[in-house]
Design a protein around this motif. Structure first.
Motif, short mmCIF file in Angstrom:
data_model
loop_
_atom_site.label_atom_id
_atom_site.label_comp_id
_atom_site.label_asym_id
_atom_site.label_seq_id
_atom_site.Cartn_x
_atom_site.Cartn_y
_atom_site.Cartn_z
N VAL A 199 0.84 -1.20 0.00
CA VAL A 199 0.00 0.00 0.00
C VAL A 199 0.88 1.25 0.00
O VAL A 199 0.54 2.25 -0.64
CB VAL A 199 -1.02 0.01 1.17
N VAL A 200 2.02 1.20 0.65
CA VAL A 200 2.95 2.33 0.65
C VAL A 200 3.55 2.52 -0.74
O VAL A 200 3.67 3.65 -1.22
CB VAL A 200 4.06 2.10 1.71
N ARG A 210 -3.80 11.58 12.29
CA ARG A 210 -4.12 10.37 13.06
C ARG A 210 -2.86 9.58 13.40
O ARG A 210 -2.74 8.99 14.45
CB ARG A 210 -5.11 9.50 12.29
N GLY A 211 -1.90 9.57 12.47
CA GLY A 211 -0.67 8.84 12.69
C GLY A 211 0.34 9.57 13.56
O GLY A 211 1.18 8.96 14.20
N HIS A 212 0.28 10.90 13.54
CA HIS A 212 1.20 11.74 14.32
C HIS A 212 0.39 12.82 15.04
O HIS A 212 0.44 13.99 14.67
CB HIS A 212 2.22 12.43 13.41
N PRO A 213 -0.35 12.45 16.07
CA PRO A 213 -1.22 13.42 16.73
C PRO A 213 -0.46 14.61 17.33
O PRO A 213 -1.04 15.68 17.51
CB PRO A 213 -1.93 12.61 17.81
N LEU A 217 5.52 5.59 9.12
CA LEU A 217 4.22 5.72 9.76
C LEU A 217 3.64 4.33 10.07
O LEU A 217 3.15 4.08 11.17
CB LEU A 217 3.27 6.51 8.86
N LEU A 218 3.73 3.43 9.10
CA LEU A 218 3.21 2.06 9.30
C LEU A 218 4.02 1.28 10.33
O LEU A 218 3.45 0.49 11.08
CB LEU A 218 3.21 1.28 7.99
N ARG A 219 5.32 1.47 10.35
CA ARG A 219 6.13 0.79 11.37
C ARG A 219 5.74 1.24 12.77
O ARG A 219 5.70 0.45 13.69
CB ARG A 219 7.62 1.06 11.14
#
Length: 139
Positions: free
Chosen positions: A4-5, A34-37, A81-83
């Motif tokens: 997806v990346v 959402r990934g880095h609030p 981000l996914l990691r």
């Protein structure tokens, strides 16, 4: 790198240069929030504005190498981000499928297609799977 990346980077670079830009910016800024609030949405928006300017200049100049480099830079960021949060994969897929891909031309949509092969073997059976992984085709 997650499929997806691999698809998201070229889709983002392609969609960012379209009339769908405001929707793309909003969706990716929301995803990043959402990934880095802890990161300000304005910071991400500014980075996307700069990315758009770079993409538009590269397209004006016919500089496909710069476009590919920008795709790669965002792929690395998205992989990080996914990691940090593997559950973001579903959200990346949603933005890819619902926002980025529809903004692309048919040729660009073909470039970001992915092939995912899975298989399993049980009880000492033989399992052979042969294929070529193509995450997207470079022109």
């Amino acid at each position: 790198m997650d499929p997806v990346v691999l698809a998201f980077g070229p889709a983002l670079v392609g969609a960012i240069a379209t009339d769908a830009w405001p929707r793309v910016r909003e969706a990716v800024t929301g995803l990043w929030r959402r990934g880095h609030p802890q990161q300000k949405a304005d910071d991400t928006g500014t980075e996307l504005d700069e990315l758009r300017e770079q993409v538009l200049l590269a397209r004006r100049d016919g500089d496909t190498d710069t476009e590919r480099a920008l795709e790669g830079a965002w792929q690395v960021r998205l992989q990080q981000l996914l990691r940090a949060d593997p559950t973001m994969a579903a959200e990346l897929r949603r933005v890819l499928d619902q926002v980025l891909t529809p903004a692309l031309t048919p040729a660009e949509q073909t470039r970001i297609g992915t092939i995912i092969m899975t298989g399993s073997s049980h009880d000492s059976s033989t399992f052979t799977q042969i294929g070529t992984q193509t995450n997207y085709n470079r022109p």
